[in-house]
Design an enzyme around this catalytic site. Sequence first.
Site, mmCIF file in Angstrom:
data_model
loop_
_atom_site.group_PDB
_atom_site.id
_atom_site.type_symbol
_atom_site.label_atom_id
_atom_site.label_comp_id
_atom_site.label_asym_id
_atom_site.label_seq_id
_atom_site.Cartn_x
_atom_site.Cartn_y
_atom_site.Cartn_z
ATOM 1 N N ASP A 156 -14.101 -2.023 -2.041
ATOM 2 C CA ASP A 156 -12.746 -1.310 -2.334
ATOM 3 C C ASP A 156 -12.357 -1.998 -3.648
ATOM 4 O O ASP A 156 -12.988 -2.634 -4.241
ATOM 5 C CB ASP A 156 -11.853 -1.966 -1.192
ATOM 6 C CG ASP A 156 -10.482 -1.903 -1.598
ATOM 7 O OD1 ASP A 156 -9.896 -0.632 -1.697
ATOM 8 O OD2 ASP A 156 -9.706 -2.990 -1.721
ATOM 9 N N LYS A 177 -2.681 7.175 -0.933
ATOM 10 C CA LYS A 177 -1.319 6.684 -1.116
ATOM 11 C C LYS A 177 -0.547 8.008 -0.535
ATOM 12 O O LYS A 177 0.662 7.607 -0.120
ATOM 13 C CB LYS A 177 -0.887 6.538 -2.460
ATOM 14 C CG LYS A 177 -2.061 5.460 -3.010
ATOM 15 C CD LYS A 177 -1.909 4.419 -2.197
ATOM 16 C CE LYS A 177 -2.862 3.171 -2.729
ATOM 17 N NZ LYS A 177 -3.061 2.149 -1.569
#
EC number: 3.11.1.1
Length: 264
Positions: free
Chosen positions: A8, A49
Amino acid sequence: MIEAVIFDWAGTTVDYGSLAPVIAFKKAFKNAGIELSDDDIRQDMGMAKWDHIGRILELNDVKRQWKEKYSELPNNDDRKRIYKDFQQELIHYLKEYTELKSGVLKTFNYLKEYGIKVATTTGYTAEMMKVVQDKAAELGYTPELVVTSEDVKGLGRPSPAMIKYIMKEFNIDDPNKVIKVGDTLVDIEEGLNAGVKTVGIAEGSSLMGLSQVEFDELSNEEQILRRNEVKRKFESANADFVVNSIFDLVQIIEYLNEAMDKKW
């Protein structure tokens, strides 16, 4: 043998504490007259998002605030407006917060030395990642493959689509030869859904939610307590391993390689 590690970004390899997205979420919602807590934001950290904003808008307290301010609940146009604000705020803050976490370069160089491929997945968009990737490259961190949900028809975490895309690109068929490393529960879900080994990072993680300064100011006992809190959360999500810092990953790789050697 382990053939690839998939990291990540924020909270794992850059941006200790994953601060940039938290700041950007707060600012974007404040622009709409809504106050968010860190817990409101961090519970779904790691998602794409657009999806994350959708989750926040479903929170009871957010709906209450919205109803009080606008006499109605938020709609898709409101979500689009907040997402646009969030993107602008985040890109601004990414330029400030893209610093490598301690141990990243050492670990990256170890992986390169042993021929282990390095890729990344993220909840950021390609536009956001361009800022992060360029800054990280200046600091010496250059993964071979950087994948966003835009590369897989919008299938963000916890979908395994990004990991499967990476495995295909790297010509890896066996998920046991791949490790996914992240700092959120969504990272672990993504890895489990893809069938790969999963590693949670405690220090500097979104789950811990502390800046480097805040963590360093804790006593040794307090640091141990905070690590253990994060460890329990990762274990509850069935992470295969939990480590304090990214450089501890080397031990995990050596352990897994040894186990695979014995198996064969």
